[in-house]
Design a protein around this motif. Structure first.
Motif, PDB file in Angstrom:
ATOM      1  N   VAL A 275     -15.069   9.861 -11.875  1.00  0.00           N
ATOM      2  CA  VAL A 275     -15.471  10.843 -10.859  1.00  0.00           C
ATOM      3  C   VAL A 275     -14.457  11.023  -9.743  1.00  0.00           C
ATOM      4  O   VAL A 275     -14.707  11.779  -8.796  1.00  0.00           O
ATOM      5  N   ASP A 276     -13.311  10.378  -9.818  1.00  0.00           N
ATOM      6  CA  ASP A 276     -12.347  10.453  -8.721  1.00  0.00           C
ATOM      7  C   ASP A 276     -11.954  11.888  -8.388  1.00  0.00           C
ATOM      8  O   ASP A 276     -11.866  12.265  -7.216  1.00  0.00           O
ATOM      9  N   SER A 277     -11.695  12.689  -9.409  1.00  0.00           N
ATOM     10  CA  SER A 277     -11.280  14.076  -9.157  1.00  0.00           C
ATOM     11  C   SER A 277     -12.406  14.891  -8.525  1.00  0.00           C
ATOM     12  O   SER A 277     -12.160  15.767  -7.692  1.00  0.00           O
ATOM     13  N   PHE A 278     -13.664  14.600  -8.886  1.00  0.00           N
ATOM     14  CA  PHE A 278     -14.801  15.297  -8.286  1.00  0.00           C
ATOM     15  C   PHE A 278     -14.982  14.884  -6.823  1.00  0.00           C
ATOM     16  O   PHE A 278     -15.308  15.722  -5.972  1.00  0.00           O
ATOM     17  N   ALA A 306     -19.126   4.985 -11.343  1.00  0.00           N
ATOM     18  CA  ALA A 306     -19.406   6.378 -10.997  1.00  0.00           C
ATOM     19  C   ALA A 306     -20.679   6.553 -10.174  1.00  0.00           C
ATOM     20  O   ALA A 306     -20.661   7.259  -9.152  1.00  0.00           O
ATOM     21  N   PRO A 307     -21.822   5.932 -10.551  1.00  0.00           N
ATOM     22  CA  PRO A 307     -23.040   6.135  -9.740  1.00  0.00           C
ATOM     23  C   PRO A 307     -22.866   5.692  -8.283  1.00  0.00           C
ATOM     24  O   PRO A 307     -23.298   6.407  -7.359  1.00  0.00           O
ATOM     25  N   ARG A 308     -22.244   4.549  -8.058  1.00  0.00           N
ATOM     26  CA  ARG A 308     -22.049   4.056  -6.686  1.00  0.00           C
ATOM     27  C   ARG A 308     -21.123   4.983  -5.899  1.00  0.00           C
ATOM     28  O   ARG A 308     -21.388   5.308  -4.729  1.00  0.00           O
ATOM     29  N   LEU A 309     -20.049   5.425  -6.532  1.00  0.00           N
ATOM     30  CA  LEU A 309     -19.100   6.306  -5.857  1.00  0.00           C
ATOM     31  C   LEU A 309     -19.737   7.640  -5.498  1.00  0.00           C
ATOM     32  O   LEU A 309     -19.476   8.203  -4.427  1.00  0.00           O
ATOM     33  N   ILE A 310     -20.574   8.169  -6.404  1.00  0.00           N
ATOM     34  CA  ILE A 310     -21.273   9.426  -6.126  1.00  0.00           C
ATOM     35  C   ILE A 310     -22.236   9.254  -4.952  1.00  0.00           C
ATOM     36  O   ILE A 310     -22.316  10.099  -4.060  1.00  0.00           O
ATOM     37  N   GLU A 311     -22.960   8.140  -4.949  1.00  0.00           N
ATOM     38  CA  GLU A 311     -23.936   7.878  -3.892  1.00  0.00           C
ATOM     39  C   GLU A 311     -23.270   7.804  -2.518  1.00  0.00           C
ATOM     40  O   GLU A 311     -23.849   8.234  -1.514  1.00  0.00           O
ATOM     41  N   GLU A 312     -22.052   7.283  -2.468  1.00  0.00           N
ATOM     42  CA  GLU A 312     -21.347   7.118  -1.199  1.00  0.00           C
ATOM     43  C   GLU A 312     -20.481   8.320  -0.830  1.00  0.00           C
ATOM     44  O   GLU A 312     -19.834   8.318   0.219  1.00  0.00           O
ATOM     45  N   ASP A 316     -23.811  16.202  -2.778  1.00  0.00           N
ATOM     46  CA  ASP A 316     -25.245  16.164  -2.521  1.00  0.00           C
ATOM     47  C   ASP A 316     -26.067  15.945  -3.781  1.00  0.00           C
ATOM     48  O   ASP A 316     -27.135  15.322  -3.736  1.00  0.00           O
ATOM     49  N   GLU A 317     -25.580  16.483  -4.918  1.00  0.00           N
ATOM     50  CA  GLU A 317     -26.357  16.359  -6.150  1.00  0.00           C
ATOM     51  C   GLU A 317     -25.451  16.537  -7.351  1.00  0.00           C
ATOM     52  O   GLU A 317     -24.547  17.377  -7.337  1.00  0.00           O
ATOM     53  N   VAL A 318     -25.679  15.721  -8.388  1.00  0.00           N
ATOM     54  CA  VAL A 318     -24.963  15.836  -9.660  1.00  0.00           C
ATOM     55  C   VAL A 318     -25.993  16.177 -10.737  1.00  0.00           C
ATOM     56  O   VAL A 318     -26.960  15.439 -10.928  1.00  0.00           O
ATOM     57  N   VAL A 319     -25.779  17.280 -11.423  1.00  0.00           N
ATOM     58  CA  VAL A 319     -26.723  17.748 -12.438  1.00  0.00           C
ATOM     59  C   VAL A 319     -26.047  17.708 -13.797  1.00  0.00           C
ATOM     60  O   VAL A 319     -25.001  18.346 -14.000  1.00  0.00           O
ATOM     61  N   VAL A 320     -26.620  16.942 -14.721  1.00  0.00           N
ATOM     62  CA  VAL A 320     -26.084  16.838 -16.078  1.00  0.00           C
ATOM     63  C   VAL A 320     -27.236  16.992 -17.075  1.00  0.00           C
ATOM     64  O   VAL A 320     -28.403  16.873 -16.715  1.00  0.00           O
ATOM     65  N   PRO A 334     -29.802   8.109  -6.920  1.00  0.00           N
ATOM     66  CA  PRO A 334     -30.840   9.158  -6.937  1.00  0.00           C
ATOM     67  C   PRO A 334     -30.273  10.579  -6.908  1.00  0.00           C
ATOM     68  O   PRO A 334     -31.020  11.530  -7.161  1.00  0.00           O
ATOM     69  N   LYS A 335     -28.996  10.724  -6.611  1.00  0.00           N
ATOM     70  CA  LYS A 335     -28.401  12.069  -6.573  1.00  0.00           C
ATOM     71  C   LYS A 335     -28.247  12.678  -7.963  1.00  0.00           C
ATOM     72  O   LYS A 335     -28.030  13.882  -8.085  1.00  0.00           O
ATOM     73  N   ILE A 336     -28.320  11.853  -9.008  1.00  0.00           N
ATOM     74  CA  ILE A 336     -28.121  12.335 -10.379  1.00  0.00           C
ATOM     75  C   ILE A 336     -29.420  12.927 -10.914  1.00  0.00           C
ATOM     76  O   ILE A 336     -30.460  12.270 -10.912  1.00  0.00           O
ATOM     77  N   LYS A 337     -29.370  14.178 -11.355  1.00  0.00           N
ATOM     78  CA  LYS A 337     -30.530  14.881 -11.913  1.00  0.00           C
ATOM     79  C   LYS A 337     -30.240  15.255 -13.366  1.00  0.00           C
ATOM     80  O   LYS A 337     -29.086  15.474 -13.745  1.00  0.00           O
ATOM     81  N   THR A 338     -31.303  15.377 -14.165  1.00  0.00           N
ATOM     82  CA  THR A 338     -31.149  15.637 -15.601  1.00  0.00           C
ATOM     83  C   THR A 338     -31.818  16.947 -16.003  1.00  0.00           C
ATOM     84  O   THR A 338     -32.919  17.250 -15.554  1.00  0.00           O
ATOM     85  N   VAL A 339     -31.139  17.692 -16.857  1.00  0.00           N
ATOM     86  CA  VAL A 339     -31.685  18.920 -17.450  1.00  0.00           C
ATOM     87  C   VAL A 339     -31.870  18.661 -18.948  1.00  0.00           C
ATOM     88  O   VAL A 339     -30.934  18.218 -19.626  1.00  0.00           O
ATOM     89  N   ASP A 340     -33.046  18.937 -19.467  1.00  0.00           N
ATOM     90  CA  ASP A 340     -33.360  18.674 -20.880  1.00  0.00           C
ATOM     91  C   ASP A 340     -32.879  19.833 -21.759  1.00  0.00           C
ATOM     92  O   ASP A 340     -33.220  20.993 -21.513  1.00  0.00           O
TER      93      ASP A 340
END
Length: 369
Positions: A275-278, A306-312, A316-320, A334-340
């Protein structure tokens, strides 16, 4: 927009002819969630099979029902142990082939090794090798989603259906981001500009491109070819032969082409792994005045920290989507959201089994999508 209407699919999903068998090739129970969702939508039971690792780490597959003369669909989601995942798939495909299955269709939402699809100096095109192995094992058809490069389809000598997750991500933007009309679609590098343009045109939004970011993992690495030749080799070159040298690339300072000030920034890509580039893109967008930052991608590998780096981070939100299981990462961030996306996979299975056209699932998809 090219969303598949849920009402139309919902009414026809369980209409399948006889002779369909659905297997999950995963020995890891956490990877079977997508398979169960697909089976539920199709209205069929999962096939009886045992996939496990021997004490010496060899993979063993035992199919426990007849597949003779049947259409076998093998669903394989990629776990962290990607090489074991591949062997599970290959052994199960070969087991179905030797058990006289009529056809063997692989449902592989995320195609592993897809980033290794180009020649890198003294490397190899691993995705071509993997395609050859799957075909040799007995695969007769492949269903996948958002290949890293569409040209990977040419590595196979069997039909490949490269489905798109963008209808579901577009629907998420429209339904879950209240002020999405004030958003701008962002490409974190010029390489992902086409994907960003596709999203922007369908949502009638503006586009911004970040240029000049640090080298990523796919960039050319320094190897022996950059070292100076020995004196012996220099003498071997004809003195009249002057081969022009290509000027090396030098990336400029980070710039954002497009206005993001006072806007919601939605970064789109196909894979989120390192996730560094993001994170760097998010920091740049914050500095340019974006007040909210979303990251959207099809495949959420989310490796390492990646989860810890995103949280810090400023994101605001990562959708995959659920092409890859990431329940553990969601507990960490908790910022990670899922689409089925099980709906489109199950409809693809139904259409292939019933001999129906697949064009319905590719409506309004252009060459650049």
């Amino acid at each position: 927009m090219f969303c598949v209407p849920s009402t139309e699919i919902g009414t026809i999903m369980n209409i399948t002819k006889g002779g369909l068998v659905l297997f999950s090739a995963n020995s890891n129970s956490s990877c079977m969630e997508l398979s169960k969702r697909i089976a539920e939508r199709l209205g069929v039971e999962m096939g009886k099979v045992q996939v496990y690792q021997e004490p010496n780490r060899e993979t063993r597959v035992q199919i426990q029902e007849s597949v003779r003369g049947k259409d076998v669909f093998i669903i394989q989601t990629v776990s962290k142990d990607v090489n074991t995942t591949i062997m599970e798939l290959l052994i199960m495909v070969y087991a179905c082939k030797t058990s006289c299955a009529k056809s063997i269709i692989g449902v592989i939402p995320y195609f592993p090794y897809s980033k290794q699809c180009k020649m890198r100096k003294r490397g190899s095109i691993v995705s071509k090798l993997l395609a050859s192995m799957m075909c040799k094992a007995g695969l007769t058809h492949l269903i996948t989603m958002d290949l890293h490069q569409k040209e990977i389809q040419g590595f196979f000598n069997i039909p490949v259906d490269n489905l798109r997750a963008s209808p579901f991500l577009l629907q998420y933007i429209q339904e879950e981001i209240p002020d999405y009309r004030n958003a701008v679609i962002v490409a974190k590098s010029p390489a992902s500009a086409k994907r960003a343009q596709s999203f922007a045109e369908r949502l009638r939004l503006g586009i911004a491109v970040i240029h000049g970011e640090a080298q990523d993992a796919e960039s050319d690495m320094v190897d022996g070819r950059h070292s100076p030749p020995t004196a012996k080799n220099v003498a071997a070159i004809h003195p009249s032969l002057e081969i022009p040298m290509l000027i090396p690339k030098e990336k400029p300072p980070i710039t954002v082409v497009g206005d993001v000030g006072g806007r919601i920034a939605i970064i789109v890509d196909d894979i989120i792994d390192d996730v560094d580039s993001f994170l760097a893109a998010a920091e740049t967008l914050k500095e340019r005045g974006a007040y909210k930052i979303f990251v959207m991608a099809t495949h959420g590998l989310l490796s390492s920290d990646a989860p810890r780096l995103i949280e810090e981070s400023a994101i605001d939100e990562v959708v995959v989507t659920n092409t890859i299981p990431h329940e553990i990462q969601k507990l960490q961030c908790p910022k990670i959201k899922t689409v089925d996306i099980s709906m489109i996979l199950s409809e693809a299975i139904r259409r292939i089994h019933n001999g129906e056209s697949m064009s319905y699932l590719f409506r309004n998809i252009g060459l650049d999508d």
